[in-house]
Design a protein around this motif. Structure first.
Motif, PDB file in Angstrom:
ATOM      1  N   HIS A  43       0.873  -1.187   0.000  1.00  0.00           N
ATOM      2  CA  HIS A  43       0.000   0.000   0.000  1.00  0.00           C
ATOM      3  C   HIS A  43       0.905   1.231   0.000  1.00  0.00           C
ATOM      4  O   HIS A  43       1.737   1.386   0.893  1.00  0.00           O
ATOM      5  N   ASN A  65       1.062   5.541  -0.233  1.00  0.00           N
ATOM      6  CA  ASN A  65       0.227   6.753  -0.196  1.00  0.00           C
ATOM      7  C   ASN A  65       0.363   7.489  -1.535  1.00  0.00           C
ATOM      8  O   ASN A  65       1.226   7.162  -2.362  1.00  0.00           O
ATOM      9  N   SER A  66      -0.505   8.481  -1.755  1.00  0.00           N
ATOM     10  CA  SER A  66      -0.592   9.081  -3.103  1.00  0.00           C
ATOM     11  C   SER A  66       0.731   9.702  -3.560  1.00  0.00           C
ATOM     12  O   SER A  66       1.070   9.649  -4.749  1.00  0.00           O
ATOM     13  N   SER A  67       1.522  10.220  -2.627  1.00  0.00           N
ATOM     14  CA  SER A  67       2.781  10.862  -3.042  1.00  0.00           C
ATOM     15  C   SER A  67       3.798   9.837  -3.544  1.00  0.00           C
ATOM     16  O   SER A  67       4.778  10.204  -4.204  1.00  0.00           O
ATOM     17  N   GLN A 111       2.869   7.033  -5.410  1.00  0.00           N
ATOM     18  CA  GLN A 111       2.354   6.248  -6.548  1.00  0.00           C
ATOM     19  C   GLN A 111       3.290   6.331  -7.761  1.00  0.00           C
ATOM     20  O   GLN A 111       3.528   5.336  -8.432  1.00  0.00           O
ATOM     21  N   GLU A 112       3.857   7.511  -8.027  1.00  0.00           N
ATOM     22  CA  GLU A 112       4.698   7.645  -9.234  1.00  0.00           C
ATOM     23  C   GLU A 112       6.012   6.866  -9.111  1.00  0.00           C
ATOM     24  O   GLU A 112       6.722   6.669 -10.099  1.00  0.00           O
ATOM     25  N   SER A 145       6.053   3.734  -7.872  1.00  0.00           N
ATOM     26  CA  SER A 145       5.648   2.366  -7.539  1.00  0.00           C
ATOM     27  C   SER A 145       6.529   1.305  -8.217  1.00  0.00           C
ATOM     28  O   SER A 145       6.864   0.300  -7.586  1.00  0.00           O
ATOM     29  N   ILE A 173      -4.478  -0.054  -5.895  1.00  0.00           N
ATOM     30  CA  ILE A 173      -4.901   1.110  -6.687  1.00  0.00           C
ATOM     31  C   ILE A 173      -6.323   1.553  -6.346  1.00  0.00           C
ATOM     32  O   ILE A 173      -6.832   2.509  -6.917  1.00  0.00           O
TER      33      ILE A 173
END
Ligand SMILES: C[S@@+](CC[C@H](N)C(=O)[O-])C[C@H]1O[C@@H](n2cnc3c(N)ncnc32)[C@H](O)[C@@H]1O
Length: 275
Positions: free
Chosen positions: A35, A37-39, A41-42, A44, A65
Motif C-alpha cells: 500500500h 500513499n498518493s505521493s 504512486q509515481e 511504484s 490502486i
C-alpha cells in the motif's frame, strides 16, 4: 521498519528527501501486496523492483490502486514488478491455499482467528462456513478436526479455487462446496456450528445462520467490522434476532484486530439453545 530502512537505503538519491515510505507489506504465496500513499504512486515501479530483492519468497509485487469493494470483497491491485502471473499457493498452518491475491481477499491478519475456531470444533461436528472464499476457515477446520464441513461461496472465481484447494489438501471426503448466495443455498436444521466470516452487515445474514443450525441449537461465530461505541447495542439486536427464531442465546465478544479508526474487527460467539 526494517523494510522502510531497506527502501530508504536502496533507493537513496532516487526518491525526494523526507518522503514517507511504507513500513511493511503483506505476502500471500509469492506475491507482495504493497500500500503506497498518493505521493509515492509515481515511484511504484521503483519500489516494486526494490521489494523483489528484499525477500526471496517474493516473485511479484502488486500495489493497491483502489479500495476493496462490493459483496465479493474484490481487492484492487496492479502488478508493478516481477512476474505478472499472480496465481499462487499460500501455506498457512499446513493448509495449502491456491488463489490470486490481487483478485481475491486473503487476510493474513485473520490467521489466529482461523486456528482458534478450528480448536473449538468438537469430535463429530457438522460445520457450515457461510462465506467460504477459497476455504480459509473451512479447510483449516477440516484439516485439524474430523468435522464434516460445508463451504458456501457466491463468487465463481473464489469457488473454483475452493474446489481446487479441497483436492490439493486431500479433503474431498469431508468438505462439500456449494456455489451460491448463502441466504438461498444454506442447509436447514443441519449444523452444530456455523462460521460467518464476513464483516459487512453480517447481522442481516444471522437469521439464515440460525436456520442452518440444528433445531435444538449450536454455536455461531459471527464476524463483524463494528464501531466500538455500538457493541452493546449489537448484543441486544443479536439476542432479539435469536429470540425471533425461537432460540435463547449466550453471547461473547472477542476482538480480532483494529479495522479502521474507531472500528474493530470482532467475532461474536453466539451459543443458542431452543427457547
Ligand atoms: C472477505 S472474504 C472472507 C473469507 C473468509 N471467510 C475469512 O474470513 O477469511 C468474504 C467472502 O464471502 C463471499 N460472500 C459474500 N456474500 C456472500 C453470500 N451472500 N453468500 C456466500 N458468499 C458470500 C465473498 O465472495 C468472499 O469470498
Amino acid at each position: 521498519m526494517r523494510y522502510r530502512y531497506f527502501l530508504r537505503t536502496k533507493l537513496k538519491n532516487q526518491l525526494p528527501d523526507g518522503i514517507m515510505l511504507p513500513s511493511g507489506f503483506h505476502v500471500v504465496g509469492h506475491v507482495a501486496l504493497v500500500h503506497l500513499n498518493s505521493s509515492l504512486q509515481e515511484y511504484s515501479s521503483l519500489i516494486g523492483e526494490a521489494t523483489l530483492t528484499f525477500d526471496a519468497r517474493i516473485k511479484s509485487v502488486a500495489v493497491r490502486i483502489g479500495p476493496t469493494s462490493g459483496e465479493i470483497r474484490r481487492p484492487f491491485y496492479e502488478v508493478v514488478a516481477g512476474d505478472c502471473n499472480t496465481v499462487t499457493t499460500h501455506i498457512e498452518n499446513g493448509v495449502h491455499f491456491k488463489l490470486d491475491p490481487i483478485r481475491i481477499t486473503f487476510s493474513g491478519g485473520n490467521k489466529r482467528a482461523r486456528i482458534d475456531i478450528a480448536n473449538r470444533v468438537e469430535a463429530g461436528e457438522k460445520v457450515v462456513d457461510m462465506f467460504s472464499c477459497v476455504g480459509q476457515f473451512a479447510l483449516q477446520i477440516a484439516k485439524s478436526t474430523d468435522a464434516l464441513v460445508t463451504a458456501i461461496e457466491i463468487n465463481p472465481e473464489a469457488y473454483q479455487f475452493l474446489l481446487e484447494n479441497i483436492q490439493i489438501n486431500d479433503l474431498d471426503n469431508r468438505v462439500t462446496a456449494i456455489l451460491g448466495d448463502c441466504r438461498d443455498v444454506h442447509p436447514v436444521n443441519y449444523a452444530n456450528r456455523v462460521i460467518m466470516g464476513y464483516l459487512h452487515n453480517t447481522e442481516l445474514y444471522l437469521p439464515y445462520a440460525l436456520d442452518t443450525l440444528m433445531q435444538d441449537g449450536g454455536v455461531i461465530h459471527m464476524h463483524m467490522a463494528i464501531q466500538k461505541n455500538i457493541l452493546k447495542k449489537s448484543i441486544t439486536e443479536i439476542r432479539e434476532i435469536c429470540n425471533r427464531k425461537g432460540f435463547d442465546s449466550q453471547i461473547q465478544i472477542r476482538k480480532i484486530k483494529n479495522y479502521s479508526p474507531g472500528v474493530d474487527h470482532v467475532v461474536f460467539d453466539i451459543g443458542v439453545v431452543q427457547a
